[in-house]
Motif scaffolding. Structure first.
Motif, PDB file in Angstrom:
ATOM      1  N   ALA A   2       0.840  -1.195   0.000  1.00  0.00           N
ATOM      2  CA  ALA A   2       0.000   0.000   0.000  1.00  0.00           C
ATOM      3  C   ALA A   2       0.873   1.242   0.000  1.00  0.00           C
ATOM      4  O   ALA A   2       0.577   2.216  -0.702  1.00  0.00           O
ATOM      5  CB  ALA A   2      -0.938  -0.012   1.199  1.00  0.00           C
ATOM      6  N   SER A   3       1.931   1.231   0.764  1.00  0.00           N
ATOM      7  CA  SER A   3       2.844   2.369   0.822  1.00  0.00           C
ATOM      8  C   SER A   3       3.438   2.647  -0.550  1.00  0.00           C
ATOM      9  O   SER A   3       3.511   3.795  -0.992  1.00  0.00           O
ATOM     10  CB  SER A   3       3.953   2.070   1.832  1.00  0.00           C
ATOM     11  N   TYR A   5       2.260   1.798  -3.615  1.00  0.00           N
ATOM     12  CA  TYR A   5       1.288   2.240  -4.611  1.00  0.00           C
ATOM     13  C   TYR A   5       0.559   3.518  -4.237  1.00  0.00           C
ATOM     14  O   TYR A   5       0.104   4.247  -5.110  1.00  0.00           O
ATOM     15  CB  TYR A   5       0.291   1.115  -4.916  1.00  0.00           C
ATOM     16  N   GLU A   6       0.444   3.796  -2.950  1.00  0.00           N
ATOM     17  CA  GLU A   6      -0.253   5.011  -2.510  1.00  0.00           C
ATOM     18  C   GLU A   6       0.705   6.173  -2.251  1.00  0.00           C
ATOM     19  O   GLU A   6       0.272   7.264  -1.905  1.00  0.00           O
ATOM     20  CB  GLU A   6      -1.066   4.716  -1.240  1.00  0.00           C
ATOM     21  N   SER A  10       4.855   3.796   5.157  1.00  0.00           N
ATOM     22  CA  SER A  10       4.275   2.515   5.530  1.00  0.00           C
ATOM     23  C   SER A  10       3.905   2.486   7.004  1.00  0.00           C
ATOM     24  O   SER A  10       4.596   3.059   7.844  1.00  0.00           O
ATOM     25  CB  SER A  10       5.272   1.390   5.252  1.00  0.00           C
ATOM     26  N   THR A  48       2.478 -10.036  -6.785  1.00  0.00           N
ATOM     27  CA  THR A  48       1.373  -9.305  -6.161  1.00  0.00           C
ATOM     28  C   THR A  48       0.202 -10.233  -5.875  1.00  0.00           C
ATOM     29  O   THR A  48      -0.416 -10.177  -4.804  1.00  0.00           O
ATOM     30  CB  THR A  48       0.933  -8.128  -7.059  1.00  0.00           C
TER      31      THR A  48
END
Length: 115
Positions: A2-3, A5-6, A10, A48
């Protein structure tokens, strides 16, 4: 993930239990690699997908199983975990107190002796 891609810090950290090699890549370099080596996009997609599968299974076990079932599942996945990780960290992973893990292990050992 998430870190990555966003583009935000983290909420998690990772600690290696043994010597490891770490690959670090930023999004621009990843996209550049995809352009130069198209097969790598499939590799990242498979990684993934596997990551998502592991997280989904872990979530289901966490919400649907008791501590003993979670402990047994952990031992099935990582049979040597007790030699690598302190008991308080295993207890934390299972969401129980170290004292509860100790009692549970004693109960399991007692049951195993009786069989």
């Amino acid at each position: 993930m998430a870190s990555f891609y966003e583009h935000e810090p983290s909420a998690l950290n990772v600690q290696a239990l043994q010597d490891s090699e770490l690959l670090v890549i930023d999004e621009d370099h990843k996209e550049n690699l995809y352009s130069k080596v198209p097969a790598l996009e499939k590799v990242f997609r498979v990684i993934t997908q596997k990551h998502l599968t592991v997280l989904q299974k872990r979530f289901l076990v966490t919400v649907s199983a008791n501590a003993e079932a979670r402990f047994n599942e952990l031992l099935e996945r990582c049979p040597t975990i007790e030699q690598l990780v302190p008991q308080h960290q295993i207890a934390s992973y299972l969401g129980i107190l170290p004292e509860s893990l100790s009692r549970m292990k004693k109960q399991i050992a007692k049951r195993d002796r009786m069989q």
